[in-house]
Design a protein around this motif. Structure first.
Motif, PDB file in Angstrom:
ATOM      1  N   GLU A 287      -4.058  -7.065   6.253  1.00  0.00           N
ATOM      2  CA  GLU A 287      -4.957  -8.201   6.176  1.00  0.00           C
ATOM      3  C   GLU A 287      -6.378  -7.748   5.849  1.00  0.00           C
ATOM      4  O   GLU A 287      -6.810  -6.645   6.201  1.00  0.00           O
ATOM      5  CB  GLU A 287      -4.924  -9.017   7.465  1.00  0.00           C
ATOM      6  N   ASP A 288      -7.115  -8.615   5.135  1.00  0.00           N
ATOM      7  CA  ASP A 288      -8.420  -8.250   4.583  1.00  0.00           C
ATOM      8  C   ASP A 288      -9.383  -7.708   5.631  1.00  0.00           C
ATOM      9  O   ASP A 288     -10.147  -6.777   5.348  1.00  0.00           O
ATOM     10  CB  ASP A 288      -9.060  -9.473   3.906  1.00  0.00           C
TER      11      ASP A 288
ATOM     12  N   PRO B  73      -6.240 -13.798   5.503  1.00  0.00           N
ATOM     13  CA  PRO B  73      -5.769 -13.484   4.150  1.00  0.00           C
ATOM     14  C   PRO B  73      -5.446 -12.008   3.945  1.00  0.00           C
ATOM     15  O   PRO B  73      -5.909 -11.136   4.685  1.00  0.00           O
ATOM     16  CB  PRO B  73      -6.953 -13.895   3.271  1.00  0.00           C
ATOM     17  N   ASP B  74      -4.644 -11.774   2.920  1.00  0.00           N
ATOM     18  CA  ASP B  74      -4.359 -10.421   2.415  1.00  0.00           C
ATOM     19  C   ASP B  74      -4.503 -10.531   0.895  1.00  0.00           C
ATOM     20  O   ASP B  74      -3.525 -10.713   0.181  1.00  0.00           O
ATOM     21  CB  ASP B  74      -2.962  -9.976   2.828  1.00  0.00           C
ATOM     22  N   SER B  75      -5.745 -10.436   0.405  1.00  0.00           N
ATOM     23  CA  SER B  75      -6.054 -10.745  -0.992  1.00  0.00           C
ATOM     24  C   SER B  75      -5.278  -9.891  -1.982  1.00  0.00           C
ATOM     25  O   SER B  75      -4.866 -10.373  -3.035  1.00  0.00           O
ATOM     26  CB  SER B  75      -7.561 -10.584  -1.248  1.00  0.00           C
ATOM     27  N   ASP B  76      -5.084  -8.610  -1.652  1.00  0.00           N
ATOM     28  CA  ASP B  76      -4.416  -7.724  -2.609  1.00  0.00           C
ATOM     29  C   ASP B  76      -2.914  -7.601  -2.378  1.00  0.00           C
ATOM     30  O   ASP B  76      -2.223  -6.877  -3.092  1.00  0.00           O
ATOM     31  CB  ASP B  76      -5.058  -6.334  -2.595  1.00  0.00           C
ATOM     32  N   GLY B  77      -2.393  -8.319  -1.357  1.00  0.00           N
ATOM     33  CA  GLY B  77      -0.954  -8.353  -1.133  1.00  0.00           C
ATOM     34  C   GLY B  77      -0.331  -7.025  -0.753  1.00  0.00           C
ATOM     35  O   GLY B  77       0.846  -6.787  -1.021  1.00  0.00           O
ATOM     36  N   ASP B  78      -1.101  -6.151  -0.101  1.00  0.00           N
ATOM     37  CA  ASP B  78      -0.560  -4.840   0.261  1.00  0.00           C
ATOM     38  C   ASP B  78      -0.037  -4.772   1.689  1.00  0.00           C
ATOM     39  O   ASP B  78       0.304  -3.699   2.187  1.00  0.00           O
ATOM     40  CB  ASP B  78      -1.604  -3.740   0.035  1.00  0.00           C
ATOM     41  N   GLY B  79       0.016  -5.932   2.356  1.00  0.00           N
ATOM     42  CA  GLY B  79       0.538  -5.950   3.717  1.00  0.00           C
ATOM     43  C   GLY B  79      -0.489  -5.614   4.771  1.00  0.00           C
ATOM     44  O   GLY B  79      -0.150  -5.487   5.953  1.00  0.00           O
TER      45      GLY B  79
ATOM     46  N   LEU C 134      -2.247 -16.161   5.647  1.00  0.00           N
ATOM     47  CA  LEU C 134      -0.800 -16.112   5.769  1.00  0.00           C
ATOM     48  C   LEU C 134      -0.374 -16.238   7.219  1.00  0.00           C
ATOM     49  O   LEU C 134      -1.085 -15.802   8.140  1.00  0.00           O
ATOM     50  CB  LEU C 134      -0.275 -14.785   5.191  1.00  0.00           C
TER      51      LEU C 134
ATOM     52  N   ALA D  92      -4.655  -3.133  -3.990  1.00  0.00           N
ATOM     53  CA  ALA D  92      -3.491  -2.824  -3.164  1.00  0.00           C
ATOM     54  C   ALA D  92      -3.495  -1.336  -2.810  1.00  0.00           C
ATOM     55  O   ALA D  92      -3.666  -0.481  -3.681  1.00  0.00           O
ATOM     56  CB  ALA D  92      -2.215  -3.192  -3.903  1.00  0.00           C
TER      57      ALA D  92
ATOM     58  N   ASP E 163      -8.754  -4.196   6.023  1.00  0.00           N
ATOM     59  CA  ASP E 163      -8.508  -3.516   4.752  1.00  0.00           C
ATOM     60  C   ASP E 163      -9.847  -3.032   4.189  1.00  0.00           C
ATOM     61  O   ASP E 163     -10.731  -3.828   3.895  1.00  0.00           O
ATOM     62  CB  ASP E 163      -7.841  -4.483   3.768  1.00  0.00           C
TER      63      ASP E 163
END
Length: 468
Positions: free
Chosen positions: A230-231, A222-228, A215, A240, A234
């Protein structure tokens, strides 16, 4: 027109090769297509030309225009807002100031260093440009070098596409038919180059994760789980989560992230690794045998209770309301006195002559024996039958076994569990008095009750194995 076709073909080949090389080298380029206007009039020359900027936009009288694409450019960004642009153009000259010419062919090759006030391809749509450079221009067979100055505007409709207008003054220092002139340009530009290995729309030079689609807000990561989060930062990239837990979730909301929570779906305490302790005794509910009653860890969370004060905790006490012994799992054991009392009763049991049938007057005695046995619900009793020496050994052994079994059967009907009694006959092998007198023989004809030590030991061993 023959010359025009050759020119366009050669220019396109050069531009295509240059563009391919530029993209391989990961450099930003731009390709331009447009039309050009050549105007000799407002150049400050003598008649048939006019003064500088005189009738600058007199398209009807002075402009030479070749229909269709007549100018190609390629530009390369240098940095800090500067870029170099090479251009090739072709035209047909029918007007030389106020005079008409007989359709002479015009070719131009130019190179200019330009400065973009936009400075950055992402800094807005309006892009004023100033530039200076030089070139070479031919009219039919006559050619001359020129000093070029340009001003123009790019209108970026996207990051890669722009509409362009531009005016170039080409100054000729020689006395040549080409002479100084203006060239006006209108066209489109395509931004080329820039490598994007992962196809996420962010060039590798700006992409912190160039091999993985990501993104823009995470510089291409990337932020695979979309929790704001970044992987790469994370700890739970596929679930998330929350920033305070480095991207891991806390499903039960107890302040302990799921990876560290032994009870992730039930709210608990941090000190219990996320598991609850309902009675607050320091033993988590999943290990607490009494989760709603506080008790010590040594007792698996159950309170210390010993209602009968026999030293055996209620949880282990099979007779919690009657004092007993630890050896008998908290249940009472018959004392020597009790056993003696049972035998005093048992010696009075009468049978029919040479039979195992209990006489009616002895049944009250047997009931008294059953009542005593019931006070010791965990004790296994042994019933032994004995005879005197009258008769054969085999007969006496058979009769003693049958009489002992008959007593056991009666006690079962009186409420004593069968598994708490054993019986055996011993015939005349265990006399307690002499068989030479009537009194002695009477004492030897008896039933004795004792503790079955072998059965007790086997029961204890089985319970110990079960506990393990």
């Amino acid at each position: 027109m023959k010359h025009l076709n050759k020119f366009l073909l050669a220019t396109l080949c050069i531009l295509s090769f240059s563009t391919a090389q530029a993209q391989d080298d990961n450099n930003p380029w731009a390709l331009g297509l447009g039309i050009n206007v050549v105007d000799f009039f407002p150049t400050g020359e003598d008649a048939p030309l006019g003064g500088y900027f005189d009738e600058f936009v007199n398209s009807g009288d002075h402009w030479n225009i070749l229909p269709g694409i007549s100018r190609l450019t390629i530009a390369r960004n240098i940095g800090a807002g500067f870029y170099f642009e090479a251009a090739g153009s072709v035209n047909k000259i029918d007007k030389y100031g106020d005079e008409g010419w007989d359709g002479l062919t015009y070719y131009g090759l130019d190179g200019t260093f330009n400065y973009s006030f936009r400075n950055d391809a992402n800094a807005g749509w309006f892009d004023p440009v100033l530039g200076v450079g030089g070139g070479y221009t031919w009219i039919d067979e006559e050619g001359v070098a020129t000093l070029d100055g340009t001003v123009g505007f790019n209108f970026w409709l996207s990051d890669h596409f722009a509409f362009n207008i531009q005016t170039i003054y080409k100054h000729d220092f020689e006395d040549n038919p080409v002479r100084s002139h203006w060239q006006h340009v209108a066209g489109i530009k395509f931004a080329l180059g820039g490598k994007d290995s992962d196809g996420d729309g962010i060039y590798d030079k700006d992409d912190e994760c160039p091999e993985v689609p990501g993104l823009e807000q995470f510089n291409g990561c990337p932020d695979s789980d979309g929790d704001g989060i970044e992987d790469r930062n994370d700890e739970c990239p596929n679930e998330a989560g929350l920033p305070q837990f480095n991207g891991c979730p806390d499903t039960d909301g107890d302040g302990v992230p799921d990876p560290k929570d032994e009870c992730p779906t039930v709210a608990g305490l941090e000190s219990m690794n996320g598991c609850p302790d309902a009675d607050g005794d320091g033993v988590k509910d999943s290990d607490d045998e009494c989760p709603n009653e506080a008790g010590p860890k040594e007792n698996n969370g159950c309170p210390w209770q010993d209602r009968d004060n026999d030293g055996v905790l209620d949880k282990d006490d099979e007779c919690p309301d009657v004092a007993g012994t630890a050896a008998n799992n908290g249940c009472p054991e018959p004392t020597v006195e009790v056993i003696e009392e049972l035998n005093e009763y048992s010696r009075t049991i009468l049978f029919d002559l040479d039979k195992a049938t209990i006489r009616e007057e002895s049944k009250e005695t047997l009931q008294a024996i059953a009542d005593i046995m019931k006070e010791y619900p965990q004790t296994i009793f042994h019933i032994g039958g004995h005879t005197d020496s009258t008769g054969s050994d085999s007969y006496n052994l058979k009769l003693s076994k049958e009489r002992a079994a008959s007593v056991r059967e009666f006690l079962i009907t009186a409420g004593i569990p069968a598994n708490r009694m054993t019986s055996e006959g011993y015939g005349e092998s265990q006399p307690i008095a002499t068989n030479k007198t009537a009194k002695g023989r009477q004492e030897n004809r008896r039933v004795e009750i004792s503790l079955d030590k072998d059965k007790e030991m086997k029961k204890s061993a089985t319970e110990d194995t079960t506990d393990m």
